[in-house]
Design an enzyme around this catalytic site. Structure first.
Site, PDB file in Angstrom:
ATOM      1  N   ASP A  44       0.118  -1.479 -11.315  1.00 36.49           N
ATOM      2  CA  ASP A  44       0.768  -0.911 -10.134  1.00 36.49           C
ATOM      3  C   ASP A  44      -0.290  -0.510  -9.105  1.00 36.49           C
ATOM      4  O   ASP A  44      -1.090   0.385  -9.364  1.00 36.49           O
ATOM      5  CB  ASP A  44       1.604   0.314 -10.530  1.00 36.49           C
ATOM      6  CG  ASP A  44       2.301   0.893  -9.314  1.00 36.49           C
ATOM      7  OD1 ASP A  44       3.127   0.187  -8.719  1.00 36.49           O
ATOM      8  OD2 ASP A  44       2.001   2.044  -8.947  1.00 36.49           O
ATOM      9  N   TYR A  49      -4.259   3.455  -2.207  1.00 39.26           N
ATOM     10  CA  TYR A  49      -5.142   3.960  -3.264  1.00 39.26           C
ATOM     11  C   TYR A  49      -6.612   3.546  -3.034  1.00 39.26           C
ATOM     12  O   TYR A  49      -7.489   3.934  -3.809  1.00 39.26           O
ATOM     13  CB  TYR A  49      -4.677   3.476  -4.650  1.00 39.26           C
ATOM     14  CG  TYR A  49      -3.222   3.745  -4.973  1.00 39.26           C
ATOM     15  CD1 TYR A  49      -2.535   4.803  -4.383  1.00 39.26           C
ATOM     16  CD2 TYR A  49      -2.518   2.933  -5.869  1.00 39.26           C
ATOM     17  CE1 TYR A  49      -1.192   5.043  -4.677  1.00 39.26           C
ATOM     18  CE2 TYR A  49      -1.188   3.176  -6.167  1.00 39.26           C
ATOM     19  CZ  TYR A  49      -0.526   4.219  -5.561  1.00 39.26           C
ATOM     20  OH  TYR A  49       0.792   4.438  -5.857  1.00 39.26           O
ATOM     21  N   LYS A  78       2.373  -2.128  -2.453  1.00 39.97           N
ATOM     22  CA  LYS A  78       3.301  -1.372  -1.592  1.00 39.97           C
ATOM     23  C   LYS A  78       2.927  -1.489  -0.117  1.00 39.97           C
ATOM     24  O   LYS A  78       1.752  -1.645   0.233  1.00 39.97           O
ATOM     25  CB  LYS A  78       3.288   0.107  -2.006  1.00 39.97           C
ATOM     26  CG  LYS A  78       3.416   0.280  -3.515  1.00 39.97           C
ATOM     27  CD  LYS A  78       3.647   1.679  -3.977  1.00 39.97           C
ATOM     28  CE  LYS A  78       3.605   1.746  -5.495  1.00 39.97           C
ATOM     29  NZ  LYS A  78       2.251   1.845  -6.065  1.00 39.97           N
ATOM     30  N   HIS A 111       6.426   1.908   0.458  1.00 40.80           N
ATOM     31  CA  HIS A 111       5.788   3.009  -0.281  1.00 40.80           C
ATOM     32  C   HIS A 111       6.564   4.311  -0.174  1.00 40.80           C
ATOM     33  O   HIS A 111       6.541   5.140  -1.083  1.00 40.80           O
ATOM     34  CB  HIS A 111       4.346   3.200   0.202  1.00 40.80           C
ATOM     35  CG  HIS A 111       3.457   3.840  -0.806  1.00 40.80           C
ATOM     36  ND1 HIS A 111       2.152   3.475  -1.005  1.00 40.80           N
ATOM     37  CD2 HIS A 111       3.687   4.835  -1.691  1.00 40.80           C
ATOM     38  CE1 HIS A 111       1.617   4.212  -1.966  1.00 40.80           C
ATOM     39  NE2 HIS A 111       2.531   5.049  -2.391  1.00 40.80           N
TER      40      HIS A 111
END
Ligand code: A2P
Length: 311
Positions: A44, A49, A78, A111
């Site tokens: 994921d 990130y 996302k 997201h």
């Protein structure tokens, strides 16, 4: 091989995925490698990130070494909040695919129901009102093109999910949300089950590593510990196995090889049905409330606005 759940697209989503939201770029190579070697087939990811390039390098190495093939993996990413404008969506998945060094994603999610100006960071001066139907239209085009083999959303309340289902040509296959023993999401789970939307659980351990979060909530909960002792499992394994038994995929984060393996050891045993009702006594608290999205200048002035009163 891990168990998996059916998506309404006909594809299957592996029931455990490695979360990468807290993993430092320097650690991600080891984490991905350890996870795939341990049997994980779902990773994921998200541009938010800041480690998709490093994940891409790790995946490339795994493919080149023949450890795993692309078609054996399920990769999620996302759409960031700054890329909601319909004309930005294709470019956004393009950047993610480039960083991950992939031709397509198995799942691409909005997201969150939060929009900011393109290229900016989350902050009061950057909020824009989201237009989910417009963004979703662009997501549907990605699905049509095959760049995203399934599309879905993340951080959507029951109300926001129902609003989207009411207008979608391609219904969302997944809603990825905070879900764990201290925030069990009974109402959302029932809605998802009735509408064929798969619920995927982020922070399934209660996110003990996130600053400001009282992760003791899940892993040090006395009910979780007592079930773990009875079954001779760790609290983390109980938390994850509970998720599987509720029908959701779980996305634990870890950059530690021993814990990555521990978290995968949840398939050869189960929590007996007579122990499951004990979890209903756990006091429910949303641990990740979305502080950054709530502001007088945001469309979400209060947490009730953001979560439609569902907290
Ligand atoms: P670490 O990377 O050192 O293993 P969540 O997935 O709910 O957000 O939780 C992630 C956090 O939980 C990370 O800080 C991770 O730290 C920690 N963690 C992951 N697996 C375990 C485990 N089996 N036992 C205890 N803590 C864990």
């Amino acid at each position: 091989m891990a168990e998996s759940f059916a998506l309404k697209t006909g594809a299957r989503i592996p029931s455990i995925g490695l979360g990468t939201g807290l993993t430092e770029p320097n650690d991600v190579d080891n984490a991905i490698y350890a996870a795939v070697k341990a049997g994980y087939r779902h990773i994921d990811c998200a541009p938010a990130y800041h480690n998709e390039k490093e994940i891409g390098l790790a995946l490339k190495k795994l493919f080149e070494e023949g450890v795993v093939k692309r078609e054996d993996l399920f990769i999620t990413s996302k759409l960031w909040c700054g890329d909601h404008a319909p004309e930005d969506v294709e470019e956004a998945i393009g950047a993610t695919l480039k960083d991950l060094q992939l031709e397509f994603l198995d799942l691409f999610l909005i997201h969150g129901p939060i929009r900011i100006k393109k290229g900016t960071t989350m902050g009061p001066e950057n909020f824009l009102p989201p237009d989910i139907p417009a963004t979703w239209g662009a997501m549907e085009k990605l699905y049509d093109s095959g760049k995203a083999r399934a599309i879905g959303v993340s951080n959507f309340s029951c109300k926001k999910l129902e609003d989207l289902l009411a207008i979608a040509r391609v219904p969302p296959a997944v809603n990825q949300v905070e879900c764990h023993l201290v925030w069990q999401q009974d109402k959302l789970r029932k809605l998802c089950q009735s509408r064929g939307v798969h619920l995927s659980a982020f922070s399934p351990l209660g996110s003990p590593g996130t600053s400001g979060v009282n992760g003791a909530g899940v892993l040090r909960n006395t009910i979780v510990i007592s079930v773990a002792e009875k079954l001779q499992k760790t609290p983390a394994q109980i938390a994850l196995r509970w998720g599987l038994q509720m029908g959701q995929s779980v996305l634990p984060k870890s950059s530690n090889e021993a814990r990555i393996k521990e978290n995968f050891d949840i398939f050869s045993w189960s929590i007996p049905e007579d122990l499951m009702p004990a979890f209903s006594d756990i006091k429910q608290v949303k641990l990740l409330r979305g502080e950054l999205a709530v502001h007088p200048l945001s469309v979400y002035k209060t947490f009730e606005d953001l979560w439609d009163g569902e907290i």
